[in-house]
Design a protein around this motif. Structure first.
Motif, PDB file in Angstrom:
ATOM      1  N   ILE A  81       0.833  -1.202   0.000  1.00 57.54           N
ATOM      2  CA  ILE A  81       0.000   0.000   0.000  1.00 57.54           C
ATOM      3  C   ILE A  81       0.871   1.257   0.000  1.00 57.54           C
ATOM      4  O   ILE A  81       0.571   2.239  -0.695  1.00 57.54           O
ATOM      5  CB  ILE A  81      -0.956  -0.017   1.215  1.00 57.54           C
ATOM      6  CG1 ILE A  81      -2.050  -1.075   1.010  1.00 57.54           C
ATOM      7  CG2 ILE A  81      -1.579   1.361   1.443  1.00 57.54           C
ATOM      8  CD1 ILE A  81      -2.946  -1.278   2.218  1.00 57.54           C
ATOM      9  N   SER A  85       0.672   3.796  -3.133  1.00 64.90           N
ATOM     10  CA  SER A  85       0.258   5.178  -2.882  1.00 64.90           C
ATOM     11  C   SER A  85       1.261   6.157  -3.485  1.00 64.90           C
ATOM     12  O   SER A  85       0.891   7.168  -4.097  1.00 64.90           O
ATOM     13  CB  SER A  85       0.121   5.429  -1.371  1.00 64.90           C
ATOM     14  OG  SER A  85      -0.907   4.632  -0.810  1.00 64.90           O
ATOM     15  N   ARG A  86       2.537   5.860  -3.319  1.00 61.19           N
ATOM     16  CA  ARG A  86       3.571   6.707  -3.930  1.00 61.19           C
ATOM     17  C   ARG A  86       3.502   6.621  -5.459  1.00 61.19           C
ATOM     18  O   ARG A  86       3.659   7.639  -6.148  1.00 61.19           O
ATOM     19  CB  ARG A  86       4.951   6.265  -3.444  1.00 61.19           C
ATOM     20  CG  ARG A  86       5.207   6.467  -1.955  1.00 61.19           C
ATOM     21  CD  ARG A  86       6.447   5.728  -1.533  1.00 61.19           C
ATOM     22  NE  ARG A  86       6.760   5.913  -0.112  1.00 61.19           N
ATOM     23  CZ  ARG A  86       7.600   5.129   0.567  1.00 61.19           C
ATOM     24  NH1 ARG A  86       8.209   4.127  -0.046  1.00 61.19           N
ATOM     25  NH2 ARG A  86       7.844   5.352   1.840  1.00 61.19           N
ATOM     26  N   THR A  89       0.629   8.703  -6.892  1.00 56.25           N
ATOM     27  CA  THR A  89       0.950  10.131  -6.890  1.00 56.25           C
ATOM     28  C   THR A  89       1.932  10.467  -8.009  1.00 56.25           C
ATOM     29  O   THR A  89       1.756  11.457  -8.739  1.00 56.25           O
ATOM     30  CB  THR A  89       1.541  10.532  -5.529  1.00 56.25           C
ATOM     31  OG1 THR A  89       0.601  10.230  -4.501  1.00 56.25           O
ATOM     32  CG2 THR A  89       1.862  12.021  -5.495  1.00 56.25           C
ATOM     33  N   GLN A 117      -6.170   9.815  -1.553  1.00 58.05           N
ATOM     34  CA  GLN A 117      -5.376   8.621  -1.264  1.00 58.05           C
ATOM     35  C   GLN A 117      -4.865   8.644   0.176  1.00 58.05           C
ATOM     36  O   GLN A 117      -4.812   7.600   0.849  1.00 58.05           O
ATOM     37  CB  GLN A 117      -4.201   8.508  -2.242  1.00 58.05           C
ATOM     38  CG  GLN A 117      -3.359   7.251  -2.074  1.00 58.05           C
ATOM     39  CD  GLN A 117      -4.177   5.986  -2.205  1.00 58.05           C
ATOM     40  OE1 GLN A 117      -5.123   5.922  -2.991  1.00 58.05           O
ATOM     41  NE2 GLN A 117      -3.836   4.972  -1.438  1.00 58.05           N
ATOM     42  N   TRP A 120      -7.719   7.550   2.185  1.00 55.52           N
ATOM     43  CA  TRP A 120      -7.990   6.114   2.010  1.00 55.52           C
ATOM     44  C   TRP A 120      -7.132   5.274   2.942  1.00 55.52           C
ATOM     45  O   TRP A 120      -7.612   4.309   3.543  1.00 55.52           O
ATOM     46  CB  TRP A 120      -7.728   5.732   0.558  1.00 55.52           C
ATOM     47  CG  TRP A 120      -8.033   4.299   0.245  1.00 55.52           C
ATOM     48  CD1 TRP A 120      -9.243   3.764  -0.083  1.00 55.52           C
ATOM     49  CD2 TRP A 120      -7.102   3.197   0.220  1.00 55.52           C
ATOM     50  NE1 TRP A 120      -9.134   2.412  -0.303  1.00 55.52           N
ATOM     51  CE2 TRP A 120      -7.827   2.038  -0.127  1.00 55.52           C
ATOM     52  CE3 TRP A 120      -5.737   3.085   0.454  1.00 55.52           C
ATOM     53  CZ2 TRP A 120      -7.232   0.784  -0.238  1.00 55.52           C
ATOM     54  CZ3 TRP A 120      -5.132   1.843   0.344  1.00 55.52           C
ATOM     55  CH2 TRP A 120      -5.876   0.715   0.004  1.00 55.52           C
ATOM     56  N   ASN A 121      -5.872   5.639   3.097  1.00 56.13           N
ATOM     57  CA  ASN A 121      -4.983   4.862   3.964  1.00 56.13           C
ATOM     58  C   ASN A 121      -5.457   4.886   5.413  1.00 56.13           C
ATOM     59  O   ASN A 121      -5.508   3.842   6.076  1.00 56.13           O
ATOM     60  CB  ASN A 121      -3.555   5.414   3.874  1.00 56.13           C
ATOM     61  CG  ASN A 121      -2.972   5.267   2.482  1.00 56.13           C
ATOM     62  OD1 ASN A 121      -3.032   4.211   1.881  1.00 56.13           O
ATOM     63  ND2 ASN A 121      -2.409   6.348   1.958  1.00 56.13           N
ATOM     64  N   HIS A 163     -11.987   7.762  -6.890  1.00 53.89           N
ATOM     65  CA  HIS A 163     -10.783   7.759  -7.723  1.00 53.89           C
ATOM     66  C   HIS A 163     -11.141   7.408  -9.167  1.00 53.89           C
ATOM     67  O   HIS A 163     -10.685   8.054 -10.123  1.00 53.89           O
ATOM     68  CB  HIS A 163      -9.788   6.711  -7.207  1.00 53.89           C
ATOM     69  CG  HIS A 163      -8.849   7.219  -6.156  1.00 53.89           C
ATOM     70  ND1 HIS A 163      -8.607   8.548  -5.936  1.00 53.89           N
ATOM     71  CD2 HIS A 163      -8.067   6.547  -5.259  1.00 53.89           C
ATOM     72  CE1 HIS A 163      -7.727   8.687  -4.959  1.00 53.89           C
ATOM     73  NE2 HIS A 163      -7.381   7.482  -4.528  1.00 53.89           N
ATOM     74  N   LEU A 191      -4.328  -1.415  -5.293  1.00 49.07           N
ATOM     75  CA  LEU A 191      -4.816  -0.891  -4.016  1.00 49.07           C
ATOM     76  C   LEU A 191      -6.072  -1.633  -3.566  1.00 49.07           C
ATOM     77  O   LEU A 191      -6.234  -1.967  -2.383  1.00 49.07           O
ATOM     78  CB  LEU A 191      -5.094   0.606  -4.136  1.00 49.07           C
ATOM     79  CG  LEU A 191      -3.869   1.515  -4.250  1.00 49.07           C
ATOM     80  CD1 LEU A 191      -4.280   2.923  -4.653  1.00 49.07           C
ATOM     81  CD2 LEU A 191      -3.088   1.542  -2.928  1.00 49.07           C
ATOM     82  N   ILE A 278       2.838   7.579   4.861  1.00 46.78           N
ATOM     83  CA  ILE A 278       2.378   7.813   3.489  1.00 46.78           C
ATOM     84  C   ILE A 278       1.943   9.270   3.318  1.00 46.78           C
ATOM     85  O   ILE A 278       2.257   9.909   2.308  1.00 46.78           O
ATOM     86  CB  ILE A 278       1.229   6.864   3.139  1.00 46.78           C
ATOM     87  CG1 ILE A 278       1.708   5.409   3.150  1.00 46.78           C
ATOM     88  CG2 ILE A 278       0.638   7.206   1.771  1.00 46.78           C
ATOM     89  CD1 ILE A 278       0.599   4.395   2.988  1.00 46.78           C
ATOM     90  N   LEU A 282       3.481  11.781   0.522  1.00 58.01           N
ATOM     91  CA  LEU A 282       2.664  12.338  -0.554  1.00 58.01           C
ATOM     92  C   LEU A 282       2.616  13.860  -0.484  1.00 58.01           C
ATOM     93  O   LEU A 282       2.627  14.530  -1.523  1.00 58.01           O
ATOM     94  CB  LEU A 282       1.250  11.759  -0.505  1.00 58.01           C
ATOM     95  CG  LEU A 282       1.118  10.233  -0.635  1.00 58.01           C
ATOM     96  CD1 LEU A 282      -0.319   9.839  -0.949  1.00 58.01           C
ATOM     97  CD2 LEU A 282       2.060   9.681  -1.687  1.00 58.01           C
TER      98      LEU A 282
END
Length: 304
Positions: A81, A85-86, A89, A117, A120-121, A163, A191, A278, A282
């Motif tokens: 994850i 996520s990275r 982005t 995002q 979301w985490n 998304h 994801l 994260i 981001l």
């Protein structure tokens, strides 16, 4: 997640206090009956608890290994994850065209999806721990988005839907091409897969009958162990029995806690700490300098 230092002994022994009290009383009674009251015939051959103890050791080894595998799988999932996520982005910043008349709208879409995002985490971690999945979303989402996802039973899944809606808008307006859309969709798919794997671990209950049988077998071993030692050791068997019992019960408790990595316990996979990491990453990828600090350890010996 327990850290590798400063773990207080009281945290370890607090979990087995009831069992240790029971074993202490039992071993003291047997020791007094043999040494002071001279009650004969209570000793049994040491080979009996030896065989049983060996069998329990093998069972606990298997049990602990299976539990650790569940915990480690959860950690691998959340590592993925972090990476995805990275990647999302980076793809948004590299793929979405931010020139022309609609440049501001395109930049707003990138900003909106990256912030979503982050939400979301946090939301997924809260959901896995059976806590409010909307708790951290006010820092990242608009009021309209919060109202839309609040209607869903699965808030993280609703965020992935948003998304997808933004990705559809981007391709319709020509901000990304078909190939870029496929790449972005593949990242969203990963994801979603990670979310499903985490939910599988959370909702798959370790067999209760297996746990009960192991627990009762340990009690049987601990109950007969003093009878095997009292004839040769007398009162010395009391600290030995307590030490052996403590070791067996601590191993069992470790297996029990590791098998459920999303229970809001110190042995959890540190999903909140990972979500904060994260968020920091981001925000910095967006060029922001005002980022939150990393999550500090709770009571100096574990991260949540």
């Amino acid at each position: 997640m327990l850290l590798n230092n400063k773990i207080p002994l009281k945290f370890l022994f607090r979990k087995t206090s009831a069992e240790i009290i029971f074993v202490s009383i039992l071993s003291v009674i047997i020791g007094i009956a043999d040494e002071l009251l001279h009650v004969g015939g209570i000793a049994i051959p040491l080979v009996i608890p030896t065989i049983l103890g060996t069998a329990i050791s093998l069972i606990l080894t298997f049990r602990t290994g299976q539990s650790y595998n569940r915990w480690w799988e959860a950690r691998i999932i959340w590592g993925a994850i972090v990476n995805d996520s990275r990647t999302l982005t980076r793809q948004l910043q590299g793929f979405v065209r931010t020139e022309g008349d609609e440049a501001e709208s395109a930049k707003a879409l990138v900003h909106r999806m990256v912030y979503r995002q982050m939400a979301w985490n946090y939301s997924l971690g809260q959901s896995l721990r059976k806590q409010d999945p909307m708790e951290h979303t006010d820092r990242f989402l608009s009021e309209e988005e919060r109202n839309r996802i609040a209607k869903h039973d699965n808030v993280p899944n609703a965020l992935l839907q948003l998304h997808t809606a933004d990705l559809k808008e981007a391709i319709e307006k020509g901000w990304v091409n078909t190939y870029q859309q496929v790449q972005l969709d593949e990242t969203l798919k990963r994801l979603c897969d990670s979310m499903g794997k985490s939910e599988r671990i959370k909702n798959t209950v370790f067999p209760a009958t297996y746990s009960l049988i192991v627990h009762l077998t340990i009690y049987l071993f601990i109950i007969i162990l003093p009878f095997g030692l009292v004839d040769d050791l007398g009162l010395i068997q009391i600290p030995l029995v307590i030490t052996v019992a403590m070791a067996f019960f601590l191993i069992e408790k470790t297996a029990i806690y590791l098998q459920d990595p999303f229970e809001n316990l110190p042995t959890d996979t540190p999903v909140t700490s990972i979500a904060r990491t994260i968020e920091i990453n981001l925000r910095q990828m967006l060029g922001e300098t005002d980022v939150p600090p990393r999550t500090a350890p709770v009571q100096n010996f574990y991260l949540m």
